[in-house]
Design a protein around this motif. Structure first.
Motif, mmCIF file in Angstrom:
data_model
loop_
_atom_site.group_PDB
_atom_site.id
_atom_site.type_symbol
_atom_site.label_atom_id
_atom_site.label_comp_id
_atom_site.label_asym_id
_atom_site.label_seq_id
_atom_site.Cartn_x
_atom_site.Cartn_y
_atom_site.Cartn_z
ATOM 1 N N LEU A 1 -1.359 -10.244 -10.004
ATOM 2 C CA LEU A 1 -2.136 -9.421 -9.074
ATOM 3 C C LEU A 1 -3.344 -10.193 -8.567
ATOM 4 O O LEU A 1 -4.196 -10.610 -9.346
ATOM 5 C CB LEU A 1 -2.593 -8.125 -9.765
ATOM 6 N N GLN B 1 0.841 -1.191 0.000
ATOM 7 C CA GLN B 1 0.000 0.000 0.000
ATOM 8 C C GLN B 1 0.877 1.242 0.000
ATOM 9 O O GLN B 1 1.960 1.260 0.588
ATOM 10 C CB GLN B 1 -0.920 0.045 1.218
ATOM 11 N N LYS C 1 -6.357 -5.367 -6.397
ATOM 12 C CA LYS C 1 -6.035 -3.975 -6.086
ATOM 13 C C LYS C 1 -7.353 -3.292 -5.747
ATOM 14 O O LYS C 1 -8.265 -3.247 -6.568
ATOM 15 C CB LYS C 1 -5.380 -3.239 -7.259
ATOM 16 N N PRO D 1 -4.271 3.255 -2.555
ATOM 17 C CA PRO D 1 -4.512 1.935 -3.132
ATOM 18 C C PRO D 1 -3.864 0.820 -2.307
ATOM 19 O O PRO D 1 -2.764 0.978 -1.778
ATOM 20 C CB PRO D 1 -3.873 2.021 -4.511
ATOM 21 N N TYR E 1 -2.963 -3.442 -2.358
ATOM 22 C CA TYR E 1 -2.738 -4.572 -3.258
ATOM 23 C C TYR E 1 -2.488 -5.855 -2.472
ATOM 24 O O TYR E 1 -1.799 -5.839 -1.448
ATOM 25 C CB TYR E 1 -1.478 -4.344 -4.103
#
Length: 191
Positions: A36, A5, A39, A58, A60
């Motif tokens: 990923l 983050q 997110k 954001p 993740y």
């Protein structure tokens, strides 16, 4: 699993529609990013949900280090750095994950950080944190991760609607979710 983050705190009078527009026009670019898990495009707005600040933060969950590195050294993070300045990126090692039962896109998130006292057994603290992962009908995803450099536990939960009143931590609104490999993240304890 790796958690990551960065937080971009913006002026109190910042026009947050700029952030909303950025997410609306660019959020889909990570919908298929290799490695990923998810997110969550997290936003705090001064005066909403008790937030004292405007912030784009954001979060993740990465399935692979290669995916995380591809993002950090690629055009997405370069573009963000060009627009806002390069933020410090926090990183935690994944300890466990729970998926909620209800389908849908999350609308809210909570994040809590706990420093482990020097005399605390890290393994016991992680086990307790995993046992405390929320089990709630509105839960989308929850995870526990550890920063062994700071001996800090991260607790993150994504909620389908507003976070429950008793959910501890900083509150965010989720403006988009990219989750190309969420189903490939291991559930439960990660060791």
């Amino acid at each position: 699993m790796h958690a990551m983050q960065y937080e971009i705190t913006l002026p109190a009078d910042y026009d947050m529609t700029i952030v909303h527009r950025r997410i609306a026009t660019r959020g889909h670019l990570l919908d298929g990013h290799p490695g990923l898990g998810l997110k969550a495009y997290l936003v705090r707005e001064r005066g909403l949900d008790g937030s004292p600040v405007n912030q784009y933060a954001p979060f993740y969950l990465w399935r692979t280090a290669e995916g995380m590195n591809g993002f950090l050294w690629g055009p997405g993070f370069r573009g963000l750095s060009a627009d806002f300045g390069r933020p410090a990126v926090r990183h935690w090692l994944g300890a466990g994950l729970r998926r909620g039962g209800a389908p849908g896109t999350p609308a809210a998130a909570t994040r809590r950080l706990d420093r482990l006292p020097e005399d605390a057994d890290p393994a016991e603290a992680v086990e307790r944190a995993l046992a405390e992962l929320p089990d709630h009908p509105d839960l989308h995803t929850a995870a526990v991760a550890v920063d062994p450099g700071r001996w800090e536990l991260l607790h993150i939960a994504l909620w389908l609607r507003a976070a429950p009143e008793d959910a501890p931590g900083t509150r965010y609104r989720v403006h988009h979710l990219s989750s190309p490999e969420l189903d490939r993240l291991p559930v439960g304890r990660h060791w």
